[in-house]
Design a protein around this motif. Structure first.
Motif, PDB file in Angstrom:
ATOM      1  N   THR A  81      49.107  64.817  26.981  1.00 29.11           N
ATOM      2  CA  THR A  81      48.683  63.616  27.708  1.00 29.11           C
ATOM      3  C   THR A  81      49.805  63.099  28.590  1.00 29.11           C
ATOM      4  O   THR A  81      49.573  62.643  29.718  1.00 29.11           O
ATOM      5  CB  THR A  81      48.241  62.521  26.724  1.00 29.11           C
ATOM      6  OG1 THR A  81      47.249  63.046  25.838  1.00 29.11           O
ATOM      7  CG2 THR A  81      47.660  61.327  27.461  1.00 29.11           C
ATOM      8  N   CYS A  84      49.758  65.285  31.671  1.00 25.74           N
ATOM      9  CA  CYS A  84      48.619  64.978  32.547  1.00 25.74           C
ATOM     10  C   CYS A  84      48.831  63.649  33.274  1.00 25.74           C
ATOM     11  O   CYS A  84      48.475  63.507  34.454  1.00 25.74           O
ATOM     12  CB  CYS A  84      47.331  64.938  31.731  1.00 25.74           C
ATOM     13  SG  CYS A  84      46.793  66.553  31.113  1.00 25.74           S
ATOM     14  N   THR A  85      49.423  62.675  32.575  1.00 27.69           N
ATOM     15  CA  THR A  85      49.677  61.375  33.192  1.00 27.69           C
ATOM     16  C   THR A  85      50.667  61.502  34.339  1.00 27.69           C
ATOM     17  O   THR A  85      50.484  60.912  35.415  1.00 27.69           O
ATOM     18  CB  THR A  85      50.203  60.386  32.139  1.00 27.69           C
ATOM     19  OG1 THR A  85      49.260  60.274  31.070  1.00 27.69           O
ATOM     20  CG2 THR A  85      50.448  59.018  32.738  1.00 27.69           C
ATOM     21  N   ASP A  88      48.935  63.275  37.277  1.00 23.53           N
ATOM     22  CA  ASP A  88      48.039  62.352  37.971  1.00 23.53           C
ATOM     23  C   ASP A  88      48.835  61.371  38.838  1.00 23.53           C
ATOM     24  O   ASP A  88      48.438  61.049  39.961  1.00 23.53           O
ATOM     25  CB  ASP A  88      47.192  61.572  36.969  1.00 23.53           C
ATOM     26  CG  ASP A  88      46.104  62.421  36.323  1.00 23.53           C
ATOM     27  OD1 ASP A  88      45.816  63.525  36.846  1.00 23.53           O
ATOM     28  OD2 ASP A  88      45.543  61.979  35.300  1.00 23.53           O
ATOM     29  N   LYS A  97      43.254  64.429  35.473  1.00 24.98           N
ATOM     30  CA  LYS A  97      43.586  65.284  34.328  1.00 24.98           C
ATOM     31  C   LYS A  97      43.610  64.496  33.022  1.00 24.98           C
ATOM     32  O   LYS A  97      43.128  64.968  31.990  1.00 24.98           O
ATOM     33  CB  LYS A  97      44.940  65.970  34.562  1.00 24.98           C
ATOM     34  CG  LYS A  97      44.930  67.050  35.627  1.00 24.98           C
ATOM     35  CD  LYS A  97      46.310  67.672  35.766  1.00 24.98           C
ATOM     36  CE  LYS A  97      46.296  68.814  36.776  1.00 24.98           C
ATOM     37  NZ  LYS A  97      45.510  69.979  36.284  1.00 24.98           N
ATOM     38  N   THR A  98      44.182  63.299  33.055  1.00 23.06           N
ATOM     39  CA  THR A  98      44.267  62.502  31.828  1.00 23.06           C
ATOM     40  C   THR A  98      42.885  62.107  31.346  1.00 23.06           C
ATOM     41  O   THR A  98      42.567  62.228  30.152  1.00 23.06           O
ATOM     42  CB  THR A  98      45.124  61.250  32.066  1.00 23.06           C
ATOM     43  OG1 THR A  98      46.375  61.622  32.642  1.00 23.06           O
ATOM     44  CG2 THR A  98      45.372  60.511  30.761  1.00 23.06           C
ATOM     45  N   ALA A 113      47.310  59.923  21.999  1.00 17.87           N
ATOM     46  CA  ALA A 113      47.286  60.170  23.439  1.00 17.87           C
ATOM     47  C   ALA A 113      47.783  58.948  24.206  1.00 17.87           C
ATOM     48  O   ALA A 113      48.512  59.078  25.200  1.00 17.87           O
ATOM     49  CB  ALA A 113      45.876  60.538  23.886  1.00 17.87           C
ATOM     50  N   ILE A 117      50.903  58.586  26.956  1.00 18.04           N
ATOM     51  CA  ILE A 117      50.936  57.877  28.243  1.00 18.04           C
ATOM     52  C   ILE A 117      52.203  57.031  28.327  1.00 18.04           C
ATOM     53  O   ILE A 117      52.855  56.949  29.376  1.00 18.04           O
ATOM     54  CB  ILE A 117      49.677  57.021  28.418  1.00 18.04           C
ATOM     55  CG1 ILE A 117      48.437  57.918  28.586  1.00 18.04           C
ATOM     56  CG2 ILE A 117      49.813  56.079  29.613  1.00 18.04           C
ATOM     57  CD1 ILE A 117      47.116  57.175  28.614  1.00 18.04           C
TER      58      ILE A 117
END
Length: 327
Positions: A81, A84-85, A88, A97-98, A113, A117
């Motif tokens: 996560t 992905c953060t 993004d 993605k997140t 998750a 972040i």
């Protein structure tokens, strides 16, 4: 298969596993088996982060994560996560993605998750924080109340990786209007710092209690709740040590029990409750796992107006349960 760009990002952004060892971080030495147990947790986070940065497709990321031991799976999702953060954010907050991860395979690990972040927030400028949490309203339970765990994650990260500033010098961050509640922001950070103290001091109750005591007394309650959460979710201490921890908390033992309840809820939500979490539920709150989960579920509130966030009102109701019990 990894992409060329993804591999380049991984090499630049992913720390080596040795970077999160207690020796490398300069944490006080303790029993080798406990250190190995606790070090495996941030190492699982790094593996998840590396896969999240490097992999070509959501399917491949999910497949890699599925190979992680169940006890560490949530931590690997923390790292994924986080990746992905950041990805993004590199698209100006327009990436998804997140959201895709948390709406899909990451849903059982939502609690951790959010913490992932927060790890990303520690590496992003504040102006980008506004878009780091995707809107999961209607698709994820406990959203957005539990997104305060992102701020908790930010505090944990800062205490773990910049211990001299955040623990030794007890730095207090500037307020930030998370969910429109800037005054609560430092408190949620302290909850993460409390979690980090459990790791920094190798799950040794006496040393953890001494570390909390060195902070300003006004910060003790939130620090102790973080200790309770980490000792329950991460483990590292035998039942008798957990009982000693509760005694050392003194007037803050209800805060420790509060942290325990959230940890048990997070483990149960993910579908796997290890033995050390069961031990902690009993030692820190005299509850079984099912009773701790029921307490969390029975006290949750949604979209409550007021000066304090819904998250803290939820915490207060759990705390009140333990305060009402006979000593």
């Amino acid at each position: 298969m990894p992409t060329t760009l993804g591999s380049a990002r991984r090499l630049v952004m992913t720390p080596a596993l040795t970077e999160v060892t207690f020796e490398r971080r300069g944490f006080p030495p303790g029993p080798a088996d406990v250190a190995q147990h606790l070090e495996a947790i941030p190492q699982a986070v790094l593996c998840g982060f590396e896969w999240g940065i490097d992999t070509r497709s959501p399917w491949e990321l999910e497949r890699r994560l599925s190979l992680v031991r169940r006890e560490h799976l949530g931590f690997a999702y923390e790292g994924a996560t986080m990746a992905c953060t950041i990805l993004d954010a590199m698209r100006g907050g327009r990436g998804h993605k997140t959201r895709d991860l948390l709406d899909g395979p990451g849903r059982p690990h939502l609690f951790l998750a959010y913490i992932g972040i927060g790890f990303a927030m520690a590496r992003l400028p504040r102006p980008l924080w506004r878009r780091v949490v995707p809107d999961l309203t209607g698709s994820a339970p406990y959203h957005p109340a539990m997104s305060w765990l992102a701020v908790d994650g930010y505090g944990f990260d800062r205490a773990y990786f910049d211990t001299r500033k955040w623990v030794d010098r007890q730095h207090v961050p500037a307020p930030y209007p998370w969910q429109g509640k800037p005054d609560y922001f430092p408190r949620a950070v302290d909850q993460g710092i409390g979690r980090a103290l459990w790791f920094i001091h190798g799950a040794r109750p006496d040393d953890v209690a001494d570390a909390v005591a060195r902070f300003d007394p006004g910060r003790h309650a939130d620090l102790w709740s973080g200790v309770g959460l980490a000792s329950t979710f991460a483990g590292g201490a035998a039942p008798e040590a957990l009982r000693a921890l509760r005694g050392l908390a003194g007037r803050y033992r209800d805060e420790v029990a509060l942290g325990m309840v959230f940890a048990v809820k997070a483990r149960a939500h993910a579908g796997f409750v290890p033995d050390h979490t069961e031990w902690a539920a009993s030692a820190l709150g005299e509850l079984g796992v099912d009773a701790a989960v029921a307490l969390a579920d029975d006290t949750v509130g949604h979209d409550e107006d007021g000066p304090e966030p819904t998250y803290e009102l939820w915490r207060r109701r759990i705390r009140a349960h333990f305060a009402s019990l006979p000593n």
